[in-house]
Design an enzyme around this catalytic site. Structure first.
Site, PDB file in Angstrom:
ATOM      1  CE  LYS A 184       3.777  -0.009   5.194  1.00 37.49           C
ATOM      2  NZ  LYS A 184       4.905   0.668   4.533  1.00 37.49           N
ATOM      3  CE  LYS A 192       3.666  -2.548   2.458  1.00 37.23           C
ATOM      4  NZ  LYS A 192       4.472  -1.643   1.622  1.00 37.23           N
TER       5      LYS A 192
END
Lengths: 275, 751
Positions: free
Chosen positions: A175, A211
């Protein structure tokens, strides 16, 4: 989720060989936003695709059952049905990829989704989110509790103290940031991370997901993120198992754009349900 | 709604996640063509010129083949009319204060800003280039160019005091070009007060639009005139009286050569192919296309090269599936081509990339420098030291470290070897269109009678010419080559007479073989001399100056024998000594760094030696001219082959005695003999890297013609005398400009 990343022996020579040409990355980041526009039906279809990547998120201190419930309902019905029908997309089961909440709200989310008989996974940020500066013991306990409450996915904040001192951790998904930093998902950072994912795939054959989170608010931004993934990793990464967008406000803008595409008019604030 | 639903392609796109067409409307380009009834003439003196009875050439969309307009082809009389318009405009334009020209250029920049959509759609429509490249890069850069040069015009009076605009400039554009290439050349020309006549290829429209935009500013309509016409018309433009300079450029966009170190070859090729596979080829007017089409000719060229490369054993990787009969050619990566195969030597056409492996950086440098081309190169390495080593070593005009293709109006861009020797951008770009202080405008001195085949071919035979009356000790006999006096290859001599016509002595009669040996010696000395610090070079020039000082009486008496008054002779020697010292001092601090907008980090403007420089000295001021030319050449790191005064070479040979003891062997080589013959040998020598010629008008014409063989930069004065004893003529800024070439070295920063 895609098959777990089985991991690999830690080979620090991979890391020491990594070189980033920062000016070139900045130029590439600029280009990717200007060079890959999609228009008309392509834009509508791409936006719907973007919806399926969204981890519809609420991470507020004042979250309660009622707004979690509203969020979950929106996750199940992200775009007004008549708009989907106009695009012949009403039977594609378009939902967001997940709902993402704090550990203490996992119960609420699971319950709300059950009530709506919806199978969207609940993701929970855990491990002392957003700083990650808690003891390993409580961090692990937090994960355990969230999973017991029904969380299917856990966004772990890694111990950045370890990273900055060269002690690395592995993962299935990486992420860009927690979304709570001053600077969150930016294209240059994403390019570097995506190339690391690609290198890891080329070396081991394992696909790690990606992400970006924080600051992705407009439909146009989401299109740029999709083309970035398509350009850097390829179509195989364009599925919820390998790509998510952590966002809360993005969905309403996408819905507005779809509304405009279908009707030819810009929507009034009250035309679309809030989430 | 029901109808929409049935037709909706969203489900299909949702599944495949393909890119779709993103067409950019070109309605405004077509509307502009309609204002001319789809028949474009020429734009001269602020008006459209549509002469009767001219051939017309269709201008077609390179992708669809659809006819867009027809373009009238200029004839010689149209060229004359355009040059006349430019000449008429020159008077008022060049007479303006720089600040007023600056204002006008700023207005033009704004004009372009106002009509940018028209500009970018027209350019993309006609050339087939990707619209986003034109829109996002070319158009903003065109405005920056105008703004930068407006600033330069504004400060011209103080920054370039004494320099005069050359006059009317003829600009010849190649068959394929971007309008930006035209802007790089017209902006500096207009800024310094020149006016321009552009000869655009038969069916190009953007130059005409630019001329119209400039013309519609109202004032000074004749400063930019554009004609469309065949390439053959370039001769008429060059020969037109009043045209002071002709600028031209070759096809802009070629293929690329890639040198990849063996140790990272596989990895680099894999990444390259992965990235190439994502390039999108298509209609230029599509906003999401990386590469457009360049018309049938470019496509054929690429196809032929690909086929030949395959037949010579190459591996070819092509990205994407571009149908065979489409107007497009895919980005193509050629590798495994044997180094000696014809394709490996030939120019790589667009859009091909030829990759070859190398072992060491030294080898890569040798390969990269081993081509006749020298435009630009990029070095990719994370080792700063090595990257700089290569950056300095590459014989090209521009080097980018870990970047490619960046441009900025303040950074000079040019080339060396066959990529030409002119500059665009920065101060260097301005000098291209300026006359140095104190030099008259160039007179037309082109003679039709000069026979290039026979000029300087034969050497008159020298016979014994009576008793020698030269001084004793006589200077050593021979050519000064490789650090010592050597007998000439032809083993014959030429008599030198003094002012009274008495035989002063014999000097060696140099010939082709001697030139060959001298050039070789100069090449051998070059690496050592280039490697010297400016300080070390200065020290040697000062040492030579001191030696000359000791020799002053002898030199003065030599000059007197040739009719120079005693006082003047002494002054000439003293001035020569001062010149050596002055250039020694100037050898320091040649380079400086620039800051540009597009890049974090400096751009270094380096002044690098030309290499082996041939200097043909004038007859007048036999000592002073010799030293005044030699000193700047050496100070800038060149090694030289000098032909001294034909009538009075003896002072130069005297100086050689000192050079034999004080300078490295081969640094200076002096070849005496027949000037025309030696000029012929030097100008036709492919490995002489620059030529300064101060002989006759005919000789100048020949030197320029013959030097075209390797496009070596030539400085020929057309027979005009130079005031060697004046600061401007004998030690002026023009010498400094001519003695070195500029290289721009881009150094991006990043953490």
């Amino acid at each position: 989720m895609s098959p777990r990343n089985p991991g690999t022996e830690l080979d620090l020579s991979w890391i020491s060989k990594v070189q980033v040409n920062q000016p070139a990355v900045l130029r590439r980041a600029q280009q990717i936003q200007a060079r890959r526009t999609v228009k008309k039906e392509w834009q509508a279809a791409w936006l719907l695709k973007a919806v399926t990547f969204i981890d519809l998120t609420t991470l507020s201190g004042d979250d309660t059952y009622s707004n979690i419930q509203r969020l979950c309902y929106k996750a199940k019905y992200p775009i007004r049905k008549d708009l989907l029908e106009a695009l012949n997309m009403h039977d594609k089961g378009i939902t967001t990829a997940a709902v993402c909440v704090y550990p203490a709200r996992v119960c609420d989310a699971v319950k709300a989704l059950q009530v709506a008989s919806c199978h969207i996974p609940v993701a929970s940020v855990a491990t002392g989110f957003p700083a990650g500066q808690t003891h390993l013991k409580t961090r692990l306990e937090e994960i355990k509790l969230a999973v017991e409450d029904g969380a299917m996915e856990i966004d772990v904040v890694i111990n950045r103290t370890l990273v900055l001192t060269g002690q690395w951790e592995g993962s299935d998904f990486i992420k860009t940031s927690t979304g709570k930093e001053t600077v969150n998902a930016t294209f240059p950072v994403a390019i570097v991370m995506l190339r690391a994912i690609r290198d890891f795939f080329w070396k081991t054959g394992n696909k790690v997901g990606f992400k970006p989170a924080g600051g992705i608010r407009s439909a146009k931004d989401s299109l740029a993120w999709l083309s970035l993934i398509k350009e850097e990793l390829g179509d195989e990464w364009l599925k919820p198992e390998l790509f998510r967008i952590g966002a809360s406000a993005l969905l309403s803008d996408i819905e507005r754009q779809i509304y405009h595409h279908v009707t030819g008019r810009y929507a009034a604030y009250h035309d679309l349900p809030m989430c | 709604m029901a109808a929409t639903r049935a037709e909706s392609r969203a489900p299909e796109i949702f599944a495949t996640m393909e890119y779709g067409p993103a067409p950019e409307s070109h309605a405004c380009a077509l509307a502009w063509l309609d204002t001319q009834d789809r028949c474009l003439g020429h734009y001269v003196s602020g008006k459209w010129l549509k002469p009767e009875n001219r051939k017309s050439v269709p201008c077609q969309d390179p992708v669809t083949g659809e006819g867009l307009a027809s373009c009238l082809q200029a004839q010689a009389e149209d060229v004359a009319a355009a040059v006349e318009a430019a000449r008429a405009a020159l008077e008022s334009w060049s007479g303006l204060p720089g600040a007023s020209r600056a204002k006008h250029l700023t207005r033009l920049a704004k004009m372009i800003q106002k009509h940018q959509r028209l500009l970018w759609t027209l350019e993309s429509l006609v050339t087939g280039r990707a619209v986003r490249e034109v829109r996002d890069r070319d158009v903003p850069l065109a405005q920056q160019l105008l703004q930068y040069h407006a600033v330069q015009a504004h400060i011209q009076e103080e920054a370039l005091a004494g320099w005069e605009p050359m006059g009317v400039i003829g600009l010849i554009l190649p068959p394929t070009f971007s309008f930006l290439e035209m802007m790089w050349r017209i902006c500096p020309a207009l800024a310094v007060g020149c006016t321009v006549v552009v000869l655009a290829p038969p069916a190009s429209l953007t130059p005409l639009l630019l001329a119209q935009l400039a013309g519609e500013l109202g004032q000074f309509p004749g400063i930019l005139n554009v004609l469309s016409g065949p390439a053959a018309l370039a001769l008429a433009l060059a020969a037109q009286p009043g045209v002071q300079k002709v600028a031209f450029c070759g096809a802009i966009e070629g293929g690329l050569r890639l040198l990849i170190q063996e140790s990272v070859w596989d990895e680099a090729m894999r990444r390259l192919q992965a990235r190439m596979a994502r390039l999108r080829v298509g209609r230029g007017l599509d906003g999401a296309v990386d590469m457009g089409a360049r018309g049938a000719a470019a496509r054929e060229l690429a196809q032929r090269y690909e086929q030949e490369a395959l037949s010579q054993g190459a591996q070819v990787f092509q990205a994407g599936d571009v149908p065979l009969d489409s107007p497009f050619f895919p980005p193509t990566l050629v590798s495994e081509l044997p180094p000696s195969s014809p394709c490996a030597q030939a120019e790589v056409p667009w859009p091909l990339v030829l990759a070859s492996p190398f072992r060491t950086a030294k080898e890569a440098l040798a390969v990269a420098n081993g081509t006749p081309r020298g435009g630009g190169a990029s070095v990719w390495s994370e080792r700063l030291g090595q990257a700089l080593e290569l950056g300095y070593g590459l014989r090209v005009g521009t080097v980018w470290i870990n970047a490619h293709g960046l441009r900025d109006p303040a950074v000079p861009a040019g080339g060396c070897k066959e990529s030409g020797s002119s500059w665009h951008g920065g101060l260097d770009g301005l000098y291209e269109y300026l006359r140095p202080p104190g030099t008259p405008p160039r007179r037309p001195c082109h003679s039709q009678d000069l026979n290039y085949d026979t000029f300087g071919l034969a050497v008159p035979s020298a016979l014994p010419a009576g008793p020698e009356t030269g001084p004793s000790p006589a200077p050593p006999y021979g050519l000064f080559v490789g650090g010592r006096f050597q007998a000439p290859g032809a083993r014959s001599s030429r008599p030198i007479r003094d002012a009274q016509g008495n035989l002063h002595g014999y000097v060696a009669e140099g010939g082709a073989k001697d030139i060959r040996v001298a050039v070789e010696a100069a090449h051998q000395a070059a690496p050592g001399w280039v490697g010297q610090s400016p300080g070390a070079r200065a020290a040697l020039l000062w040492a030579l100056a001191a030696a000359l000082e000791c020799r002053e009486p002898a030199l003065a008496s030599r000059l007197q024998r040739h009719g120079v008054q005693p006082k003047a002779a002494q002054a000439e020697v003293e001035l020569s000594v001062r010149r050596l010292r002055a250039w020694g001092a100037r050898a320091q601090a040649q380079s400086h760094s620039l800051q540009v907008a597009e890049l974090r980090g400096p751009v270094l403007r380096l002044r690098e030696p030309l290499g082996v420089l041939a200097i043909v000295c004038p007859d007048e001021c036999p000592l002073l001219a010799f030293v005044s030319l030699l000193a700047p050449a050496l100070a800038h790191g060149n090694t030289v082959v000098v032909v001294p005064s034909e009538t009075c070479p003896i002072p130069a040979l005297e100086v050689c005695q000192d050079m034999a003891s004080s300078l490295p062997a081969g640094l200076v080589n002096v070849v005496t003999g027949d000037r025309d013959h030696l000029t012929r040998c030097l100008a036709l020598h492919q490995d002489v890297q620059a030529l300064w010629y101060f002989g006759s008008a005919q000789g100048s014409q020949f030197a320029e013609w013959a030097s075209a063989g390797n496009l070596k930069p030539v400085w020929a004065k057309g027979g005009c005398p130079q005031a060697w004893d004046q600061e401007a003529g004998g030690a002026g800024p023009e010498l400094e400009l001519r003695a070195a070439r500029t290289k721009a070295l881009w150094l991006p920063m990043g953490d």
